[in-house]
Design a protein around this motif. Structure first.
Motif, PDB file in Angstrom:
ATOM      1  N   VAL A 108      60.522  -7.474  65.574  1.00 11.54           N
ATOM      2  CA  VAL A 108      61.493  -7.270  64.498  1.00 11.54           C
ATOM      3  C   VAL A 108      62.111  -8.591  64.053  1.00 11.54           C
ATOM      4  O   VAL A 108      62.106  -8.933  62.865  1.00 11.54           O
ATOM      5  CB  VAL A 108      62.597  -6.281  64.933  1.00 11.54           C
ATOM      6  N   LEU A 109      62.652  -9.361  64.979  1.00  9.48           N
ATOM      7  CA  LEU A 109      63.315 -10.617  64.605  1.00  9.48           C
ATOM      8  C   LEU A 109      62.341 -11.659  64.069  1.00  9.48           C
ATOM      9  O   LEU A 109      62.649 -12.321  63.070  1.00  9.48           O
ATOM     10  CB  LEU A 109      64.121 -11.157  65.791  1.00  9.48           C
ATOM     11  N   PRO A 110      61.155 -11.845  64.671  1.00 12.49           N
ATOM     12  CA  PRO A 110      60.197 -12.781  64.058  1.00 12.49           C
ATOM     13  C   PRO A 110      59.838 -12.407  62.625  1.00 12.49           C
ATOM     14  O   PRO A 110      59.639 -13.284  61.786  1.00 12.49           O
ATOM     15  CB  PRO A 110      58.983 -12.695  64.991  1.00 12.49           C
ATOM     16  N   ALA A 111      59.750 -11.096  62.320  1.00 14.05           N
ATOM     17  CA  ALA A 111      59.443 -10.678  60.955  1.00 14.05           C
ATOM     18  C   ALA A 111      60.547 -11.076  59.987  1.00 14.05           C
ATOM     19  O   ALA A 111      60.310 -11.232  58.789  1.00 14.05           O
ATOM     20  CB  ALA A 111      59.225  -9.169  60.898  1.00 14.05           C
ATOM     21  N   LEU A 112      61.757 -11.266  60.520  1.00 15.14           N
ATOM     22  CA  LEU A 112      62.886 -11.707  59.700  1.00 15.14           C
ATOM     23  C   LEU A 112      63.069 -13.217  59.754  1.00 15.14           C
ATOM     24  O   LEU A 112      64.080 -13.739  59.282  1.00 15.14           O
ATOM     25  CB  LEU A 112      64.169 -11.004  60.177  1.00 15.14           C
ATOM     26  N   GLY A 113      62.109 -13.919  60.356  1.00 15.56           N
ATOM     27  CA  GLY A 113      62.154 -15.368  60.402  1.00 15.56           C
ATOM     28  C   GLY A 113      62.942 -15.942  61.559  1.00 15.56           C
ATOM     29  O   GLY A 113      63.166 -17.154  61.621  1.00 15.56           O
ATOM     30  N   GLU A 114      63.370 -15.100  62.512  1.00 15.10           N
ATOM     31  CA  GLU A 114      64.158 -15.580  63.658  1.00 15.10           C
ATOM     32  C   GLU A 114      63.283 -15.590  64.908  1.00 15.10           C
ATOM     33  O   GLU A 114      62.886 -14.539  65.396  1.00 15.10           O
ATOM     34  CB  GLU A 114      65.394 -14.697  63.867  1.00 15.10           C
ATOM     35  N   LEU A 115      62.983 -16.786  65.399  1.00 13.44           N
ATOM     36  CA  LEU A 115      61.992 -16.942  66.470  1.00 13.44           C
ATOM     37  C   LEU A 115      62.583 -17.341  67.809  1.00 13.44           C
ATOM     38  O   LEU A 115      61.881 -17.357  68.817  1.00 13.44           O
ATOM     39  CB  LEU A 115      60.956 -18.002  66.046  1.00 13.44           C
ATOM     40  N   GLU A 116      63.876 -17.680  67.845  1.00 14.90           N
ATOM     41  CA  GLU A 116      64.440 -18.299  69.041  1.00 14.90           C
ATOM     42  C   GLU A 116      65.374 -17.390  69.834  1.00 14.90           C
ATOM     43  O   GLU A 116      66.127 -17.879  70.660  1.00 14.90           O
ATOM     44  CB  GLU A 116      65.187 -19.583  68.643  1.00 14.90           C
ATOM     45  N   VAL A 117      65.364 -16.100  69.563  1.00 16.54           N
ATOM     46  CA  VAL A 117      66.248 -15.185  70.285  1.00 16.54           C
ATOM     47  C   VAL A 117      65.562 -14.717  71.559  1.00 16.54           C
ATOM     48  O   VAL A 117      64.466 -14.166  71.521  1.00 16.54           O
ATOM     49  CB  VAL A 117      66.629 -13.981  69.406  1.00 16.54           C
ATOM     50  N   ARG A 118      66.224 -14.927  72.673  1.00 21.49           N
ATOM     51  CA  ARG A 118      65.662 -14.515  73.965  1.00 21.49           C
ATOM     52  C   ARG A 118      65.863 -13.023  74.168  1.00 21.49           C
ATOM     53  O   ARG A 118      66.865 -12.457  73.736  1.00 21.49           O
ATOM     54  CB  ARG A 118      66.357 -15.300  75.078  1.00 21.49           C
ATOM     55  N   GLN A 119      64.894 -12.366  74.829  1.00 21.59           N
ATOM     56  CA  GLN A 119      64.995 -10.952  75.148  1.00 21.59           C
ATOM     57  C   GLN A 119      64.823 -10.761  76.651  1.00 21.59           C
ATOM     58  O   GLN A 119      64.000 -11.436  77.272  1.00 21.59           O
ATOM     59  CB  GLN A 119      63.936 -10.145  74.390  1.00 21.59           C
ATOM     60  N   ALA A 120      65.605  -9.867  77.233  1.00 18.43           N
ATOM     61  CA  ALA A 120      65.554  -9.666  78.688  1.00 18.43           C
ATOM     62  C   ALA A 120      66.099  -8.288  79.032  1.00 18.43           C
ATOM     63  O   ALA A 120      66.759  -7.632  78.223  1.00 18.43           O
ATOM     64  CB  ALA A 120      66.368 -10.747  79.404  1.00 18.43           C
ATOM     65  N   THR A 121      65.817  -7.842  80.239  1.00 15.13           N
ATOM     66  CA  THR A 121      66.461  -6.659  80.804  1.00 15.13           C
ATOM     67  C   THR A 121      67.596  -7.129  81.705  1.00 15.13           C
ATOM     68  O   THR A 121      67.685  -8.309  82.056  1.00 15.13           O
ATOM     69  CB  THR A 121      65.472  -5.822  81.628  1.00 15.13           C
ATOM     70  N   VAL A 122      68.458  -6.210  82.101  1.00 16.85           N
ATOM     71  CA  VAL A 122      69.522  -6.570  83.047  1.00 16.85           C
ATOM     72  C   VAL A 122      68.911  -7.061  84.353  1.00 16.85           C
ATOM     73  O   VAL A 122      69.401  -8.019  84.968  1.00 16.85           O
ATOM     74  CB  VAL A 122      70.463  -5.375  83.297  1.00 16.85           C
ATOM     75  N   ASP A 123      67.816  -6.427  84.773  1.00 17.26           N
ATOM     76  CA  ASP A 123      67.145  -6.860  86.007  1.00 17.26           C
ATOM     77  C   ASP A 123      66.672  -8.308  85.896  1.00 17.26           C
ATOM     78  O   ASP A 123      66.702  -9.057  86.878  1.00 17.26           O
ATOM     79  CB  ASP A 123      65.956  -5.946  86.317  1.00 17.26           C
ATOM     80  N   ASP A 124      66.217  -8.716  84.707  1.00 15.97           N
ATOM     81  CA  ASP A 124      65.811 -10.111  84.512  1.00 15.97           C
ATOM     82  C   ASP A 124      66.992 -11.063  84.717  1.00 15.97           C
ATOM     83  O   ASP A 124      66.848 -12.150  85.292  1.00 15.97           O
ATOM     84  CB  ASP A 124      65.254 -10.323  83.096  1.00 15.97           C
ATOM     85  N   LEU A 125      68.162 -10.664  84.239  1.00 14.26           N
ATOM     86  CA  LEU A 125      69.339 -11.534  84.304  1.00 14.26           C
ATOM     87  C   LEU A 125      69.774 -11.788  85.742  1.00 14.26           C
ATOM     88  O   LEU A 125      70.292 -12.859  86.052  1.00 14.26           O
ATOM     89  CB  LEU A 125      70.510 -10.908  83.533  1.00 14.26           C
ATOM     90  N   VAL A 126      69.584 -10.805  86.606  1.00 19.38           N
ATOM     91  CA  VAL A 126      70.119 -10.900  87.975  1.00 19.38           C
ATOM     92  C   VAL A 126      69.007 -11.099  89.004  1.00 19.38           C
ATOM     93  O   VAL A 126      69.174 -10.766  90.179  1.00 19.38           O
ATOM     94  CB  VAL A 126      70.948  -9.641  88.321  1.00 19.38           C
ATOM     95  N   ALA A 127      67.903 -11.668  88.558  1.00 23.49           N
ATOM     96  CA  ALA A 127      66.728 -11.793  89.438  1.00 23.49           C
ATOM     97  C   ALA A 127      66.869 -12.955  90.422  1.00 23.49           C
ATOM     98  O   ALA A 127      66.086 -13.907  90.416  1.00 23.49           O
ATOM     99  CB  ALA A 127      65.468 -11.965  88.597  1.00 23.49           C
ATOM    100  N   HIS A 128      67.879 -12.880  91.280  1.00 21.67           N
ATOM    101  CA  HIS A 128      68.075 -13.911  92.309  1.00 21.67           C
ATOM    102  C   HIS A 128      67.176 -13.671  93.522  1.00 21.67           C
ATOM    103  O   HIS A 128      66.894 -14.598  94.283  1.00 21.67           O
ATOM    104  CB  HIS A 128      69.544 -13.919  92.766  1.00 21.67           C
ATOM    105  N   VAL A 129      66.773 -12.419  93.707  1.00 21.62           N
ATOM    106  CA  VAL A 129      65.905 -12.052  94.825  1.00 21.62           C
ATOM    107  C   VAL A 129      64.811 -11.130  94.309  1.00 21.62           C
ATOM    108  O   VAL A 129      64.929 -10.550  93.223  1.00 21.62           O
ATOM    109  CB  VAL A 129      66.696 -11.337  95.950  1.00 21.62           C
ATOM    110  N   GLU A 130      63.766 -10.987  95.091  1.00 22.10           N
ATOM    111  CA  GLU A 130      62.696 -10.069  94.716  1.00 22.10           C
ATOM    112  C   GLU A 130      63.121  -8.643  95.054  1.00 22.10           C
ATOM    113  O   GLU A 130      63.525  -8.347  96.179  1.00 22.10           O
ATOM    114  CB  GLU A 130      61.411 -10.417  95.473  1.00 22.10           C
ATOM    115  N   VAL A 131      63.049  -7.745  94.068  1.00 27.34           N
ATOM    116  CA  VAL A 131      63.428  -6.350  94.272  1.00 27.34           C
ATOM    117  C   VAL A 131      62.206  -5.574  94.746  1.00 27.34           C
ATOM    118  O   VAL A 131      61.216  -5.458  94.029  1.00 27.34           O
ATOM    119  CB  VAL A 131      63.994  -5.737  92.972  1.00 27.34           C
ATOM    120  N   ARG A 132      62.290  -5.054  95.975  1.00 29.10           N
ATOM    121  CA  ARG A 132      61.167  -4.298  96.544  1.00 29.10           C
ATOM    122  C   ARG A 132      61.587  -2.935  97.066  1.00 29.10           C
ATOM    123  O   ARG A 132      60.763  -2.152  97.512  1.00 29.10           O
ATOM    124  CB  ARG A 132      60.519  -5.096  97.680  1.00 29.10           C
ATOM    125  N   GLY A 133      62.883  -2.644  97.022  1.00 34.18           N
ATOM    126  CA  GLY A 133      63.381  -1.390  97.571  1.00 34.18           C
ATOM    127  C   GLY A 133      64.084  -0.548  96.529  1.00 34.18           C
ATOM    128  O   GLY A 133      64.309  -0.976  95.393  1.00 34.18           O
TER     129      GLY A 133
END
Length: 682
Positions: free
Chosen positions: A243-268
């Motif tokens: 959506v954003l690239p189609a509007l000419g905006e290429l530099e917006v980062r996308q992530a999930t909440v899990d991506d933001l807090v990925a200090h450890v590997e989630v296995r449980g």
């Protein structure tokens, strides 16, 4: 011999302007590609930065063949805008003289395209909408806003664009933004905005277009501070990523909440009751106490030796320094870094009293003195956030000490691991544990803040997850998007006021979108029967679609798999994307049935194509996605697949409202009683 095309044909003239605009855009791109930066960069760092900026500019000027360069036109009445005519499109295009051929939809002069009406024409005499097939201009439609004799009517082209079948990822809605959506899109950067919107109201698209607008209006500031779009899962992010690239905006980062807090590997994974406690905002106080518990008061005086002189700082003065830092309640790590300088300053005071004239270099040298380092290590030792959380979840006494008066004994038992892990690396961390570690990390070192964050499907976040997102925009603002009726986690928020308080934005403005443009009226009316049972008091979405859509309920005599395959085959007879949504436990048998029937299918996140239009969607991943036609398997199984009835009904509500053109329900088991019109109160 063919007849000559009349030159006064408006469609011919508009096609000519489209061709000229595309040529002008190519010239703009070629001009950037031809730039020579060899003589304008002072060093290699500047050269790399400038080269990257040029590459981004070239990408932004790409002419997408199947994306209309402009979708509307405004003819202003004089003297407003000197009575000029403006073509409204996805980006600005100018000719060789710098005169605009297409105006960016975000420019102030473009706003009447979305806001003007017969009652409030905003100095616009004519609004023209264009219809396209692929990238070819095929139709136009005029509204004479200043003509009192012309009745206001629903735009046929606008309705067709909203209902147009889709294949592939989510499209932008820049040509169909409605007035109430436009007001939200153009809201200022300084304040946080929360948008409550039911299915089909366009809240996700509004949030993404708001990012594009803010980058247009505050580009320099946001280029410096950064923007982030947060979605519920990776499939959702893949769905919206174009959506954003189609509007000419290429530099917006996308992530999930899990991506933001990925200090450890989630296995449980956690049981629901445990996850609810871990996600409770009270855990922040437990963690704060645990971090601060590492600070101890000095019991011995400090002796610093410099040359032939000895400088003594008594224990009570060291205690005053430590206590003052704890009372300031600054980050643990920042206080630890400040402590040796504070102690060194106390030594320098004694040096000055003895007639010496020490400077900053002497103070820094004293701060690095082994004796000072030893005091700091003893009084304010380093804290590893992951090790701290590991100890809280493993050590009953440590947890009880810091949870006293905050969590009761039963809640503490839920937190403790049955079999404590030996180390951070071997621990089977859950997603909720990672959020706790993120909270502890912020207590030690401040989290970097962005200029603007968009949080979509926000209703499913726990209070601790809200805090994790809020840390990413403490000095910026946020756009929060969600629907309380679609909360499908045990910790789903019950009110936006509570959620925004946990986000750290209690002053945020809450707006509600109630007009449904995407979900067919028959479908949204059927799904709304569930609202009194799962979200009492929440207003149902009012569909404004003139086309009521296709809606059918099929009861299968035997196993439902053959009937589901038939329904999918029928849906594939229509144009557009097809989503087969089912309870997670039903995905495997349905996959086997599709394979046996020779019917290929995709998984959520895989891009649909003209050749492969059917996606098999677990109900747990359906949120935020939409398909032209949906086949819903066994609604009762969707409800039964959740830990409680309220969550199950909300999951079903999500599944029912993913269709844009038609919904077919296939079932063998009785439908949930809440869908009965008598039970629903219809």
């Amino acid at each position: 011999m063919s007849a000559a095309v009349p030159t006064d044909d408006p469609l011919v003239r508009e096609r000519s302007h489209l061709s000229a605009s595309r040529a002008a855009l190519r010239a703009m791109r070629e001009e950037v590609e031809a730039l020579d930066i060899k003589d304008v960069t002072a060093n290699w760092v500047n050269s790399i930065v400038l080269e990257r900026q040029i590459e981004e500019r070239i990408k932004a000027l790409a002419d997408l063949a199947h994306t209309p360069l402009f979708f509307g036109r405004l003819d202003y009445l004089p003297p407003a805008q000197q009575g000029q005519r403006f073509y409204i499109g996805r980006r600005h295009v100018h000719d060789a003289h710098g005169d605009p051929m297409v105006i960016d939809w975000r420019a102030p002069v473009s706003q009447p395209y979305y806001q003007a009406s017969k009652k409030d024409p905003r100095d616009v005499g004519l609004r023209r909408r264009f219809g396209y097939t692929g990238g070819e201009l095929t139709a136009y439609e005029d509204e004479h806003l200043s003509d009192p004799s012309e009745l206001e009517r629903t735009s046929r082209l606008l309705q067709a664009e909203i209902e147009r079948p889709r294949v592939g990822p989510m499209r932008d809605i820049v040509a169909t933004i409605q007035p109430e959506q436009d007001e939200i899109v153009r809201s200022g950067l300084s304040g946080t905005l929360c948008v409550q919107g039911g299915p089909g109201t366009g809240k996700t698209a509004v949030g993404l277009h708001r990012v594009a607008y803010l980058l247009y209006a505050h580009r320099e500031r946001l280029a410096r501070t950064g923007t982030l779009v947060i979605g519920p899962n990776r499939s959702f992010l893949q769905y919206i990523e174009q959506v954003l690239p189609a509007l000419g905006e290429l530099e917006v980062r996308q992530a999930t909440v899990d991506d933001l807090v990925a200090h450890v590997e989630v296995r449980g994974t956690d049981e629901a009751a445990t996850a609810v406690v871990k996600g409770d905002a009270r855990m922040a106080e437990v963690l704060r106490r645990a971090v601060r518990s590492h600070v101890t008061m000095p019991a011995e005086p400090l002796m610093v030796v410099r040359g032939s002189r000895r400088w003594r700082v008594p224990a009570y003065e060291l205690e005053e320094i430590v206590r003052e830092l704890t009372e300031r309640d600054i980050r643990y790590g920042a206080a630890r870094e400040a402590l040796p300088q504070r102690i060194a300053h106390a030594v320098l005071v004694r040096m000055e009293q003895a007639g010496e004239a020490p400077d900053d270099r002497v103070q820094n040298a004293v701060a690095r003195n082994a004796a000072v380092k030893a005091v700091v290590k003893e009084c304010w030792p380093p804290v590893d956030p992951a090790k701290l959380v590991l100890r809280l979840l493993s050590d009953p006494e440590f947890l009880a000490e810091h949870a006293a008066g905050v969590l009761d004994e039963e809640e503490q038992k839920l937190l403790l691991w049955a079999k404590p892990a030996r180390s951070v690396k071997t621990a089977k961390w859950s997603a909720a544990d990672a959020v706790l570690i993120d909270e502890a990390t912020d207590l030690v070192e401040r989290t970097h803040s962005l200029g603007h964050v968009v949080l979509d499907e926000a209703q499913d976040l726990s209070p601790m997850q809200y805090r994790a997102v809020g840390r990413r925009c403490t000095t910026g603002s946020a756009t929060v998007l969600g629907d309380l009726a679609q909360g499908t986690t045990p910790w789903a928020t019950r009110s936006w006021q509570s959620a925004l308080a946990h986000l750290g934005k209690p002053e945020a403005r809450v707006e509600e979108l109630t007009a449904g443009f995407r979900v067919p009226s028959e479908v949204i009316a059927y799904a709304s029967r569930l609202l009194p049972h799962m979200a009492p008091g929440l207003a149902p979405v009012e569909s404004v679609r003139e086309n009521p859509g296709a809606f059918e309920i099929r009861e299968a005599a035997g196993p439902s798999e053959p009937a589901v395959v038939t329904a999918c085959a029928d849906a594939l007879g229509h144009e557009g994307s097809i989503g087969l949504i089912a309870a997670d436990a039903r995905i495997a048998p349905l996959a086997e049935a599709l394979e046996a029937a020779g019917m290929p299918y995709l998984s959520p996140g895989e891009e649909t194509t003209a050749e492969s239009r059917l996606t098999l969607v677990p109900a747990s991943l359906a949120k935020g996605l939409e398909y032209d036609y949906v086949v819903l398997d066994e609604p009762a199984a969707v409800v039964d697949g959740e830990p409680d009835a309220r969550t199950g009904l909300r999951r079903l509500y999500v599944a029912l409202t993913r269709a844009v053109s038609g919904l077919t329900i296939v079932h063998t088991a009785p439908l949930p009683a809440q869908l009965d019109p008598v039970v629903a109160g219809d």
